[in-house]
Write an enzyme that holds these catalytic residues in place. Structure first.
Site, PDB file in Angstrom:
ATOM      1  N   GLU A 160       0.742  -1.139   0.035  1.00 43.72           N
ATOM      2  CA  GLU A 160       0.073  -0.012  -0.055  1.00 43.72           C
ATOM      3  C   GLU A 160       1.002   1.172  -0.034  1.00 43.72           C
ATOM      4  O   GLU A 160       0.498   2.390   0.479  1.00 43.72           O
ATOM      5  CB  GLU A 160      -0.971   0.090   1.056  1.00 43.72           C
ATOM      6  CG  GLU A 160      -2.095  -1.035   0.945  1.00 43.72           C
ATOM      7  CD  GLU A 160      -3.110  -1.077   1.960  1.00 43.72           C
ATOM      8  OE1 GLU A 160      -2.993  -0.247   3.073  1.00 43.72           O
ATOM      9  OE2 GLU A 160      -4.200  -1.380   1.730  1.00 43.72           O
ATOM     10  N   GLU A 198      -6.875  -7.891  -0.685  1.00 39.67           N
ATOM     11  CA  GLU A 198      -7.381  -7.450   0.519  1.00 39.67           C
ATOM     12  C   GLU A 198      -8.931  -6.868   0.195  1.00 39.67           C
ATOM     13  O   GLU A 198      -9.076  -6.280  -0.812  1.00 39.67           O
ATOM     14  CB  GLU A 198      -6.612  -6.602   1.683  1.00 39.67           C
ATOM     15  CG  GLU A 198      -5.384  -6.928   1.822  1.00 39.67           C
ATOM     16  CD  GLU A 198      -4.747  -6.093   2.892  1.00 39.67           C
ATOM     17  OE1 GLU A 198      -5.289  -5.380   3.525  1.00 39.67           O
ATOM     18  OE2 GLU A 198      -3.352  -5.876   2.640  1.00 39.67           O
TER      19      GLU A 198
HETATM   20  C1  GAL Z   1      -4.874  -2.724   4.690  1.00 37.69           C
HETATM   21  C2  GAL Z   1      -3.427  -3.206   5.271  1.00 37.69           C
HETATM   22  C3  GAL Z   1      -3.559  -4.152   6.022  1.00 37.69           C
HETATM   23  C4  GAL Z   1      -4.395  -4.141   7.262  1.00 37.69           C
HETATM   24  C5  GAL Z   1      -5.796  -3.903   6.480  1.00 37.69           C
HETATM   25  C6  GAL Z   1      -6.957  -3.739   7.631  1.00 37.69           C
HETATM   26  O1  GAL Z   1      -4.802  -1.361   4.592  1.00 37.69           O
HETATM   27  O2  GAL Z   1      -2.821  -3.573   4.132  1.00 37.69           O
HETATM   28  O3  GAL Z   1      -2.216  -4.604   6.609  1.00 37.69           O
HETATM   29  O4  GAL Z   1      -4.103  -2.899   7.913  1.00 37.69           O
HETATM   30  O5  GAL Z   1      -5.684  -2.798   6.148  1.00 37.69           O
HETATM   31  O6  GAL Z   1      -8.254  -3.429   6.912  1.00 37.69           O
END
Ligand code: GAL
Length: 754
Positions: free
Chosen positions: A387, A460
């Site tokens: 990110e 994610e």
């Molecule tokens: C993303 C990140 C993860 C975690 C997640 C929570 O932005 O890559 O490490 O923080 O959010 O939803």
């Protein structure tokens, strides 16, 4: 010849480190410890990372039998699999090496610093601070990085020349007659440059030699090819066939042999999806940290392997992303053995530091790939800081380096910013667009900003968009489940999405800037102990019923748990053809999966709502409440059943241990699950009595000996010493139950293929 030993015992440890410590060996300040070791055991939640941050000192006298056997010309080596966050290694007071970064291995040739006549004192100074010069540090990060020598350490001796690494490639993995290319990298004194040879043998799982090839060469590194290999099987998620390569270097004065597992498989992300061995496979996975309650990272190989098994067999995943760093060798080896795909990435989280920091990123790329390039389970290298914003110069270099080191795998770079620069092979996107009532996934075009299709993977979703505790109220649980199902359904619908990797496997401790005030991110489909939330069954119900019949109703089944005394919609996560539902003594209702809402899921849930049942049939506030029976059918036969009592009362206390036998060869960890159940066998979700734990025999309880049941369940761990014998572990709820389980600790090494 190489001789090797595990160097996990006979360590001494203390908090604090001064340079003078390298000259004063072990005094009263030190405690005896075994590796893997955490510098500080932590509470379950609500603690500050400062608790384990600081400088620490480990010492040990190297085993003398090894050193007395050392022949003239031989070399002695130390190999550390992982030390968080920065290690400085000294031998007999002499500084030998500094290693920055807690997730990559390092090796040291200690021969020249050895004391031939007396003791050899090894000191490892460990800095566990979040040092801004080491990735992932420098900004905020949403996870903890527990310190210590938390992975295995090996001590080994080689002849003057030895094998540094081997790279195994299978260029025509799908052909009838296959070949294996083994690139051998050596180090040390090859004496006569024209007279050394590499012998490469291919072994099956039983250790039988299938093929052998020898190459005499003048080069320090060279390729040996075994070809025309018939009758060999490919590696896949369903049949993870593994083979071994045994490589021997022979010079006039040296001989050195190493063995490595590998598999024959091809993998490629294309614009219309991911292909394993030429066949399309939809990726269904979750992200995994490598953390555990109390011990942080320091759990040993058994617990690592167990996580891979849970992901694949319990929760039905075919891929895991090692967010956000290279994880333990034992975990990845287990992924090889069971056929769980891996997307592995370098350490980092949103922040990019200065040029020196970027150089460390390049070192991490190299260390990660050179450690793991032989694992068939790994299908993608993540070479972007998770990110992070665009950084053309850094990511041009990380991609070039990854491709140069390993041109058999594609690169990915996980981002969350639309239209970000695409320097990788696969566009890997954290798509957190879904917030409850809107679209489930963004279009590829919107995310990439490109007017042509690219290989695409959602890396994610969910996570912080809808944190949910295992013991949260039922309507929230239902919504949590629905979000996971809808995103899975959307991903299955689209050919331009190779798959999706949810955030995340389990809840995790984090910094104050994240989480629920107790510094826990409740983002998992399981809790920290890996006990399932309802959402975990959204995934396990996607396994075929032949693999495992699943039927799980998202309810505690009570008149007053939900708003306005409703029980609908009631989702039943199942892979059955249909279910039969009976409330009290009302007629049995047959209900089919909700394919209207979830047409693309392999197995849609059954949803009881006004479309399938009249809510009035259950009565209203003030009327009697009744029990429920749900039966799941496959080919018209009952394969699963769940019952709910109208008046749950504590009826049994289950104490279930993951392993009834442990090995005394290493310190090992096994999980204990303590569940209070009602007369129908369901957890007593809102009963929170105190549970007293006790243990006898060669093991200890990790964490508190007095716990409360939370959501009907309590988790604990047993950690072994190096003694054999019988461990008895008792859980007691005063006035209700007492239950004892046994674990046998025996002299036995781990039975594994790799
Ligand atoms: C993303 C990140 C993860 C975690 C997640 C929570 O932005 O890559 O490490 O923080 O959010 O939803």
């Amino acid at each position: 010849m190489r001789t090797t030993t595990l160097l996990n015992k006979d360590w001494f440890f203390k908090a604090g480190f001064q340079t003078a410590d390298v000259d004063t060996f072990v005094n009263a300040e030190y405690e005896a410890v075994l590796l893997p070791h955490t510098v500080k055991e932590v509470p379950l939640n609500q603690f500050d990372e400062k608790l384990y941050q600081g400088e620490f000192c480990y010492q040990q006298v190297l085993p003398s039998d090894f050193l007395t056997a050392l022949q003239p010309g031989q070399r002695a080596w130390l190999h550390f699999e992982g030390v968080m966050a920065c290690a400085n290694v000294y031998l007999n007071g002499k500084h030998l090496l500094e290693h920055k970064g807690g997730y990559t291995p390092f090796e040291i040739d200690i021969t020249d610093a050895l004391n031939q006549d007396g003791d050899n004192r090894l000191t490892v100074a460990v800095d566990t601070n979040e040092r801004p010069d080491i990735p992932p540090f420098g900004g905020q990060i949403d996870y903890l990085t527990y310190g210590g020598i938390y992975r295995d350490v090996h001590f080994y001796v080689t002849d003057a020349a030895s094998i540094k690494n081997i790279k195994i490639e299978t260029p025509n993995a799908l052909a009838e007659k296959k070949s294996v290319e083994v690139e051998v990298f050596t180090r040390g004194d090859l004496e006569d440059a024209f007279n050394h040879s590499f012998v490469v043998e291919l072994l099956d799982e039983g250790g039988n030699i299938i093929a052998k090839q020898e190459r005499v060469t003048e080069q320090a590194s060279a390729k040996v090819t075994l070809s025309e290999l018939a009758g060999l099987e490919t590696w896949s998620v369903d049949s993870p066939n593994l083979y071994r390569i045994r490589t021997t270097l022979i010079t006039k004065a040296s001989k050195d042999t190493v063995e490595q597992c590998f598999g024959f498989r091809s993998c490629e992300f294309k614009t219309d999806g991911f292909y394993l061995n030429g066949e399309k496979l939809k990726i269904r996975g979750v992200n995994r940290h490598q953390a555990w309650p109390y011990l942080g990272y320091a759990v040993g190989n058994r617990a690592q392997r167990r996580d891979a098994d849970l992901l694949k067999f319990e929760y039905g995943m075919n891929l895991v992303r090692t967010s956000h760093y290279p994880q333990s060798k034992a975990f990845i080896e287990r992924c090889d053995e069971i056929g769980l795909l891996v997307f592995e990435e370098i350490p980092g989280w949103q922040h990019i530091g200065d040029e020196a920091w970027c150089q460390q990123v390049l070192t991490d790329v190299e260390d990660m790939i050179q450690r793991d390039w032989n694992h068939p389970s790994i299908i993608l290298w993540g070479v972007r800081i998770n990110e992070s914003p665009d950084h053309e110069s850094l990511y041009t270099r990380t991609n070039a380096l990854a491709r140069e080191l390993d041109n058999t795998r594609q690169t990915g770079g996980v981002r969350c910013i639309e239209d970000s620069q695409f320097l990788e092979d696969v566009f890997t996107m954290n798509d957190f667009v879904h917030s409850g009532s809107n679209e489930y996934l963004r279009s590829q075009e919107q995310v990439t900003g490109l007017d042509y299709p690219v290989p695409y993977l959602v890396t994610e979703y969910n996570g912080h968009m809808f944190p949910t505790k295992r013991f949260d109220q039922e309507e929230r649980q239902h919504e949590h489940v629905m979000r996971h199902l809808h995103i899975l359904n959307a991903m299955y619908e689209r050919d331009d999405v190779s798959g999706s990797v949810g955030w995340c496997f389990f809840d995790y401790n984090t910094h104050k800037d994240f989480g629920s005030g107790d510094r826990v991110c409740y983002h998992g489909i399981t809790d920290m102990f890996r006990f399932p939330k309802h959402a975990a069954y959204a995934y396990s119900s996607q396994l075929s019923p032949q693999e495992k019949p699943v039927l799980h109703a998202v309810t505690v089944w009570a008149r007053g748990e939900r708003s306005i005394s409703g029980a609908m919609p009631l989702a039943i996560l199942t892979n059955c053809d249909y279910i039969e539902f009976q409330y009290g003594d009302q007629p049995v209702r047959r209900i089919f999966p909700d394919r209207d809402t979830f047409p693309h899921l392999p197995y849609a849930p059954v949803v009881l709502d006004e479309r399938t049942i009249n809510p009035a049939e259950l009565g209203d506030w003030g009327l009697a409440w009744d029990g429920l029976v749900i039966k799941g059918f496959v080919n018209d036969e009952v394969v699963a059943e769940q019952r709910f009592a109208a008046d749950p009362i504590p009826t049994a206390l289950d104490v279930i241990v993951d392993d009834s036998e442990l090995s005394a060869n290493q310190k090992e960890l096994t999980r204990v699950e303590i569940v209070a159940r009602d007369q129908a066998g369901n957890p007593m979700t809102y009963w929170n009595p105190v549970v007293n734990l006790s243990i006898e025999g060669p093991g200890r309880i990790v964490g508190p000996q007095q716990l409360a049941l939370i959501g009907g369940v309590a988790g604990s761990y047993i950690e072994t010493t190096l003694d054999t014998g019988l461990i008895t572990f008792t859980a007691e709820i005063e006035g209700f139950f007492e239950n004892t389980i046994e674990v046998n600790v025996v002299n036995k090494s781990r039975a594994s293929t790799c």
